[in-house]
Design a protein around this motif. Structure first.
Motif, PDB file in Angstrom:
ATOM      1  N   ASP A  25       0.878  -1.169   0.098  1.00 44.15           N
ATOM      2  CA  ASP A  25       0.059  -0.003  -0.168  1.00 44.15           C
ATOM      3  C   ASP A  25       0.944   1.159   0.089  1.00 44.15           C
ATOM      4  O   ASP A  25       0.598   2.104  -0.593  1.00 44.15           O
ATOM      5  CB  ASP A  25      -0.996   0.089   1.035  1.00 44.15           C
ATOM      6  CG  ASP A  25      -1.981  -0.935   1.102  1.00 44.15           C
ATOM      7  OD1 ASP A  25      -2.228  -1.339  -0.356  1.00 44.15           O
ATOM      8  OD2 ASP A  25      -2.773  -1.214   2.115  1.00 44.15           O
ATOM      9  N   ARG A  36      -1.800   7.330   2.227  1.00 41.97           N
ATOM     10  CA  ARG A  36      -2.558   6.421   2.597  1.00 41.97           C
ATOM     11  C   ARG A  36      -4.066   6.414   2.744  1.00 41.97           C
ATOM     12  O   ARG A  36      -4.758   5.352   2.480  1.00 41.97           O
ATOM     13  CB  ARG A  36      -1.774   5.499   3.867  1.00 41.97           C
ATOM     14  CG  ARG A  36      -0.110   5.030   3.528  1.00 41.97           C
ATOM     15  CD  ARG A  36       0.027   3.810   2.831  1.00 41.97           C
ATOM     16  NE  ARG A  36      -0.653   2.696   3.395  1.00 41.97           N
ATOM     17  CZ  ARG A  36       0.022   2.141   4.288  1.00 41.97           C
ATOM     18  NH1 ARG A  36       1.223   2.269   4.724  1.00 41.97           N
ATOM     19  NH2 ARG A  36      -0.559   0.653   4.919  1.00 41.97           N
ATOM     20  N   LEU A  39      -5.494   6.545  -0.454  1.00 43.02           N
ATOM     21  CA  LEU A  39      -5.531   5.235  -1.140  1.00 43.02           C
ATOM     22  C   LEU A  39      -6.501   4.334  -0.621  1.00 43.02           C
ATOM     23  O   LEU A  39      -7.313   3.677  -1.313  1.00 43.02           O
ATOM     24  CB  LEU A  39      -4.125   4.716  -0.924  1.00 43.02           C
ATOM     25  CG  LEU A  39      -3.830   3.220  -1.582  1.00 43.02           C
ATOM     26  CD1 LEU A  39      -4.221   3.310  -3.112  1.00 43.02           C
ATOM     27  CD2 LEU A  39      -2.778   2.553  -1.349  1.00 43.02           C
ATOM     28  N   ARG A  40      -6.886   4.243   0.609  1.00 40.71           N
ATOM     29  CA  ARG A  40      -8.021   3.671   1.321  1.00 40.71           C
ATOM     30  C   ARG A  40      -9.153   4.132   0.671  1.00 40.71           C
ATOM     31  O   ARG A  40     -10.215   3.225   0.110  1.00 40.71           O
ATOM     32  CB  ARG A  40      -8.023   3.715   2.788  1.00 40.71           C
ATOM     33  CG  ARG A  40      -7.065   3.078   3.419  1.00 40.71           C
ATOM     34  CD  ARG A  40      -6.886   3.370   4.916  1.00 40.71           C
ATOM     35  NE  ARG A  40      -8.181   3.352   5.675  1.00 40.71           N
ATOM     36  CZ  ARG A  40      -8.599   3.890   6.492  1.00 40.71           C
ATOM     37  NH1 ARG A  40      -7.941   5.195   6.946  1.00 40.71           N
ATOM     38  NH2 ARG A  40      -9.901   4.002   7.105  1.00 40.71           N
ATOM     39  N   CYS A  41      -9.311   5.536   0.499  1.00 40.81           N
ATOM     40  CA  CYS A  41     -10.729   6.007   0.113  1.00 40.81           C
ATOM     41  C   CYS A  41     -10.858   5.589  -1.634  1.00 40.81           C
ATOM     42  O   CYS A  41     -11.838   5.047  -1.849  1.00 40.81           O
ATOM     43  CB  CYS A  41     -10.519   7.549  -0.103  1.00 40.81           C
ATOM     44  SG  CYS A  41     -12.075   8.526  -0.769  1.00 40.81           S
ATOM     45  N   ASP A  43      -9.561   2.920  -2.952  1.00 42.08           N
ATOM     46  CA  ASP A  43     -10.156   1.532  -2.828  1.00 42.08           C
ATOM     47  C   ASP A  43     -11.659   1.200  -2.300  1.00 42.08           C
ATOM     48  O   ASP A  43     -12.126   0.431  -2.984  1.00 42.08           O
ATOM     49  CB  ASP A  43      -9.217   0.816  -1.644  1.00 42.08           C
ATOM     50  CG  ASP A  43      -9.384  -0.682  -1.558  1.00 42.08           C
ATOM     51  OD1 ASP A  43      -9.479  -1.254  -2.651  1.00 42.08           O
ATOM     52  OD2 ASP A  43      -9.637  -1.204  -0.579  1.00 42.08           O
ATOM     53  N   VAL A  44     -12.093   2.187  -1.546  1.00 37.89           N
ATOM     54  CA  VAL A  44     -13.689   1.919  -1.270  1.00 37.89           C
ATOM     55  C   VAL A  44     -14.485   2.288  -2.552  1.00 37.89           C
ATOM     56  O   VAL A  44     -15.403   1.302  -2.860  1.00 37.89           O
ATOM     57  CB  VAL A  44     -13.687   2.971  -0.221  1.00 37.89           C
ATOM     58  CG1 VAL A  44     -15.203   3.166   0.014  1.00 37.89           C
ATOM     59  CG2 VAL A  44     -13.131   2.341   1.130  1.00 37.89           C
ATOM     60  N   LEU A  46     -13.275   2.069  -5.803  1.00 31.57           N
ATOM     61  CA  LEU A  46     -13.113   1.152  -6.894  1.00 31.57           C
ATOM     62  C   LEU A  46     -13.795   0.003  -6.531  1.00 31.57           C
ATOM     63  O   LEU A  46     -14.343  -0.740  -7.420  1.00 31.57           O
ATOM     64  CB  LEU A  46     -11.757   0.980  -6.982  1.00 31.57           C
ATOM     65  CG  LEU A  46     -10.788   2.096  -7.595  1.00 31.57           C
ATOM     66  CD1 LEU A  46      -9.661   1.661  -7.370  1.00 31.57           C
ATOM     67  CD2 LEU A  46     -11.105   2.039  -8.885  1.00 31.57           C
ATOM     68  N   GLY A  47     -13.988  -0.360  -5.176  1.00 33.56           N
ATOM     69  CA  GLY A  47     -14.862  -1.508  -4.807  1.00 33.56           C
ATOM     70  C   GLY A  47     -16.375  -1.491  -4.779  1.00 33.56           C
ATOM     71  O   GLY A  47     -16.853  -2.478  -4.971  1.00 33.56           O
ATOM     72  N   TYR A  79      -8.123  11.339  -9.678  1.00 32.96           N
ATOM     73  CA  TYR A  79      -8.762   9.914  -9.353  1.00 32.96           C
ATOM     74  C   TYR A  79     -10.334   9.987  -9.035  1.00 32.96           C
ATOM     75  O   TYR A  79     -10.779   8.876  -9.254  1.00 32.96           O
ATOM     76  CB  TYR A  79      -7.875   9.573  -8.379  1.00 32.96           C
ATOM     77  CG  TYR A  79      -6.400   8.955  -8.802  1.00 32.96           C
ATOM     78  CD1 TYR A  79      -6.192   8.410  -9.719  1.00 32.96           C
ATOM     79  CD2 TYR A  79      -5.495   9.618  -8.063  1.00 32.96           C
ATOM     80  CE1 TYR A  79      -4.953   8.169 -10.090  1.00 32.96           C
ATOM     81  CE2 TYR A  79      -4.206   9.549  -8.243  1.00 32.96           C
ATOM     82  CZ  TYR A  79      -3.833   8.644  -9.484  1.00 32.96           C
ATOM     83  OH  TYR A  79      -2.381   8.966  -9.841  1.00 32.96           O
ATOM     84  N   GLU A 104      -6.298   0.606 -11.297  1.00 28.28           N
ATOM     85  CA  GLU A 104      -6.910  -0.661 -10.545  1.00 28.28           C
ATOM     86  C   GLU A 104      -6.521  -1.677 -11.655  1.00 28.28           C
ATOM     87  O   GLU A 104      -5.958  -2.909 -11.236  1.00 28.28           O
ATOM     88  CB  GLU A 104      -8.427  -0.722 -10.791  1.00 28.28           C
ATOM     89  CG  GLU A 104      -9.016  -1.873 -10.294  1.00 28.28           C
ATOM     90  CD  GLU A 104     -10.352  -1.585 -10.421  1.00 28.28           C
ATOM     91  OE1 GLU A 104     -11.378  -2.234  -9.401  1.00 28.28           O
ATOM     92  OE2 GLU A 104     -11.384  -0.795 -11.123  1.00 28.28           O
ATOM     93  N   PHE A 108      -3.623  -3.059  -9.353  1.00 29.00           N
ATOM     94  CA  PHE A 108      -4.243  -4.060  -8.422  1.00 29.00           C
ATOM     95  C   PHE A 108      -4.581  -5.469  -8.994  1.00 29.00           C
ATOM     96  O   PHE A 108      -4.978  -6.375  -8.410  1.00 29.00           O
ATOM     97  CB  PHE A 108      -5.563  -3.227  -7.686  1.00 29.00           C
ATOM     98  CG  PHE A 108      -5.234  -2.333  -6.993  1.00 29.00           C
ATOM     99  CD1 PHE A 108      -4.425  -2.435  -5.669  1.00 29.00           C
ATOM    100  CD2 PHE A 108      -5.257  -0.804  -7.260  1.00 29.00           C
ATOM    101  CE1 PHE A 108      -4.030  -1.526  -5.100  1.00 29.00           C
ATOM    102  CE2 PHE A 108      -4.759   0.247  -6.250  1.00 29.00           C
ATOM    103  CZ  PHE A 108      -4.382  -0.070  -5.192  1.00 29.00           C
TER     104      PHE A 108
END
Length: 153
Positions: A25, A36, A39-41, A43-44, A46-47, A79, A104, A108
């Motif tokens: 990460d 970071r 990045l967590r945001c 990820d949320v 994108l998911g 982004y 992604e 990822f």
């Protein structure tokens, strides 16, 4: 090897796995020029995006002000975008951009593909045990996080 020794080795491997996730990460955040939390945001989103800012706040356990700051940074980096919710014009939705989807795909997706290849060596029964273990490990972590949060109150 005794059961206690195996449990100890599993604990060690989990700690090392967590460290490898953290290192990955950090490398991704550095490559993207974000932090970071950003990045967590990402990820949320994108998911499960698009999401309103309140949904992001809840997912990241951040205050509304901190969430706005994260969204602002990700928007400046290209982004995410903000758009009005067609069903509720007062609500703004945050959506991952094509640039985020390219990240992604480039960063990822290969991790997921490598993981899937690594799991090829296990049969269906073994995969069921692995899945059960992962769910159990997540539940333990979530309950311990809740325990710590209660202790702060």
């Amino acid at each position: 090897m005794s059961k206690d020794a195996v449990v100890g080795d599993i604990g060690t491997q989990l700690r090392l796995l967590q460290q490898s996730f953290d290192a990955f990460d950090e490398a991704v955040a550095t490559r993207l020029g974000i932090n970071r939390t950003d990045l967590r945001c990402l990820d949320v989103l994108l998911g499960g995006g698009p999401l309103p800012a309140g949904g992001i706040s809840e997912a990241l356990k951040l205050s509304p002000a901190a969430t706005t700051t994260v969204i602002d940074r990700l928007e400046r980096a290209g982004y995410v975008t903000r758009t009005r919710d067609a069903g509720n014009r007062r609500r703004v939705l945050v959506t991952a951009t094509e640039a985020a989807r390219a990240v992604e795909a480039a960063i990822f997706r290969p991790v997921g593909q490598a993981g899937a290849r690594a799991l090829d060596r296990y049969d269906e029964g073994q995969l069921a045990v692995i899945l059960d273990f992962l769910r159990t490990a997540r539940e333990v972590q979530e309950s311990q996080t809740a325990r710590l949060a209660r202790a702060e109150e």
